[in-house]
Design an enzyme around this catalytic site. Structure first.
Site: not given
Length: 535
Positions: A66, A99-100, A392
């Site tokens: 994550d 997020t990445t 998530d």
């Protein structure tokens, strides 16, 4: 004359300053380094990172892919790198996933911007081109978004596909069908609410991930007191935050002198009578379940047992707040006015066994959408990562319930936006067109990295993907299960429009902010002075 030519020092001696090209290069290097750090975790075949704690928690490890978790746990000193860490956190808070992607896209934009700056393009020209490209890309994304919210069956299928796509890059990818159904069932129970506090996640070691389940009730990780009823129907619950241990003298710093041990016994008896009166005031609320955030000592526990009341102690503050929410009660600390206290209610309170542990289950709670996901797994590390993955998916699904439009994943949306930006750049005269073309190349870096991380030939796959879109096959994307270019509608790789839109806007804004920098000033550290006070 010599004195006049000396540079004027306006900052403190230990302050540092980096100017113009040096500052810009430092920002580019820091941001690109952060992007390179997490890029190998992108996509369904992305790799994990092991985070080893130092200091107070030295030796503790965390295994995750994550992006927000990785960046939150590493210490970065570069100011531009900190900006990317912040946008990753914002992405996690806003939509829960991507997020990445947002960090990788921002770093790729800055990588392209670095080449343009080296070609003597002014940063403001690059920013203007990026802004134009962002508008074009957002419009292209919006035009291709689909909305099946009017058809409940199709919308549920969309949610399941989104959950599978989100979980495919997580530790739960081997069981994504099972967990996709579980998360969709949990989110649909919320009836459009985005209140994830109604969904509790409990982690219990033992069994396998496949043994996890969704319970349509609220489970409390506590035990019922000794000799108290283990099952109560039509529960009337008093939720409290009050000390129940005053059977001991706790006046700190006080000294009591007594003439004999009989006087000590009198003091203890007085304390017991005071506690007995407090328990009686609690019983006056006409309850059959008492849940306290603090400890309940032996004497009051015995009094509750004698009265046939189920007493539950030491419910932590998060747990008791969530409990008040789902049962419709209020947390109280005083018991003199029972008519002013709002009690919690549920149909059934009972003790259940999960694995080898006893827990308390509240069924038929006032907040009907409340439910509990019980995660099982071999180790705590697996459970921690499974919880992050599940969180998530739940966040993305709640966002999709509010913003019901969906888009195709697998690099399809990025290729479509890149193509739209390239076509718009061809109609823009001047140097802005170069910046727009760089923006398009940055978007195409996402499918390139996804295929690289899966071990496939990215040059071949991305060229096939671009050719398919040029032929009008706008649903084409990368199928990393087979290592081919495929129709995303047929494969079922779907993502939330809100997540994609947020990634695009956040990455563009972060790159623009870093591009504007031409000076980095570090303040002088505050000097430590000797303590002049008298001890």
């Amino acid at each position: 004359m010599a004195v006049a030519l000396n540079p004027i020092q306006i900052m403190k001696s230990e302050a540092e300053e980096e100017r113009s090209e040096t500052a810009r290069l430092s920002s580019f290097i820091g941001a690109i380094a952060v992007g390179d750090l997490v890029r190998s975790t992108l996509g369904p075949r992305g790799m994990d990172k092991i985070l080893v704690s130092m200091g107070r928690n030295e030796g503790q490890i965390e295994v995750t892919n994550d992006g927000a978790t990785i960046l939150r746990n590493i210490g970065v000193d570069n100011p531009a790198a900190k900006i990317l860490v912040d946008i990753s956190k914002t992405q996690d808070d806003e939509v829960g996933d991507g997020t990445t992607s947002v960090v990788v896209l921002a770093s790729e934009l800055l990588r392209e911007a670095e080449k343009l700056v080296a070609s003597r393009l002014h940063p403001q020209t690059i920013i203007s081109g990026f802004r134009h490209a962002t508008d074009v890309a957002r419009q292209a994304l919006t035009e291709t978004a689909r909305d099946n919210s009017s058809d409940q069956a199709k919308f549920r299928q969309d949610l399941i596909k989104i959950a599978k796509t989100t979980l495919s890059s997580k530790i739960l990818s081997q069981h994504k069908d099972f967990f996709a159904e579980l998360t969709v069932d949990a989110v649909l129970r919320l009836h459009g609410s985005a209140n994830l506090d109604a969904i509790q996640i409990i982690k219990k070691t033992g069994g396998t991930l496949r043994d996890s389940f969704l319970d349509e009730g609220f489970i409390l990780e506590k035990k019922i007191g000794v000799n108290q009823p283990k099952r109560i129907e039509n529960a009337r619950i008093l939720i409290a935050n009050t000390p129940m241990d005053t059977d001991k003298i706790k006046v700190f710093g006080s000294k009591i002198s007594v003439e004999s041990t009989a006087k000590v016994a009198e003091l203890e008896l007085a304390e017991k009578e005071k506690m007995k009166a407090k328990v009686q005031r609690i019983l006056n609320h006409d309850i059959n379940v008492f849940i306290n955030r603090q400890l309940i000592y032996n004497y009051p526990e015995q009094l509750f047992a004698d009265a046939g009341i189920m007493a539950i102690e030491h419910a932590d503050f998060d747990g008791i707040e969530r409990l008040a929410l789902v049962t419709g009660g209020e947390i109280t600390s005083t018991f003199d006015n029972p008519e002013l206290v709002k009690l919690g209610k549920c149909d059934l309170v009972e003790e259940v066994m999960i694995g080898e542990d006893r827990m308390i289950r509240l069924g038929g709670v006032a907040l009907g959408e409340a439910c509990t996901v019980v995660l099982r797994g071999a180790t705590t590390h697996i459970l921690e990562e499974a919880q992050r993955s599940l969180h998530d998916a739940l966040c993305v699904l709640t966002q999709t319930v509010k913003e019901t439009r969906t888009v195709y994943g697998g690099g399809c949306s990025e290729t479509l936006m890149a193509r739209a930006v390239m076509e718009a750049a061809a109609r823009v005269p001047g140097k802005e067109a170069l910046a727009m073309e760089s923006f398009a190349r940055s978007l195409l870096a996402i499918p390139t990295i996804i295929s690289d991380n899966a071990g496939y030939d990215s040059a071949q796959l991305v060229s096939e993907l671009k050719a398919a879109h040029a032929e009008g096959k706008t649903t084409t994307g990368l199928n990393m299960e087979e290592g081919t270019v495929d129709c995303m509608e047929a494969v079922g790789i779907t993502e939330s429009y809100q997540v994609k839109r947020q990634v695009l806007l956040s990455a563009s804004e972060a790159a623009e902010m870093i591009l504007r920098v031409d000076d980095i000033i570090k303040a002088a550290p505050r000097k430590r002075t000797a303590d002049q006070g008298h001890c």
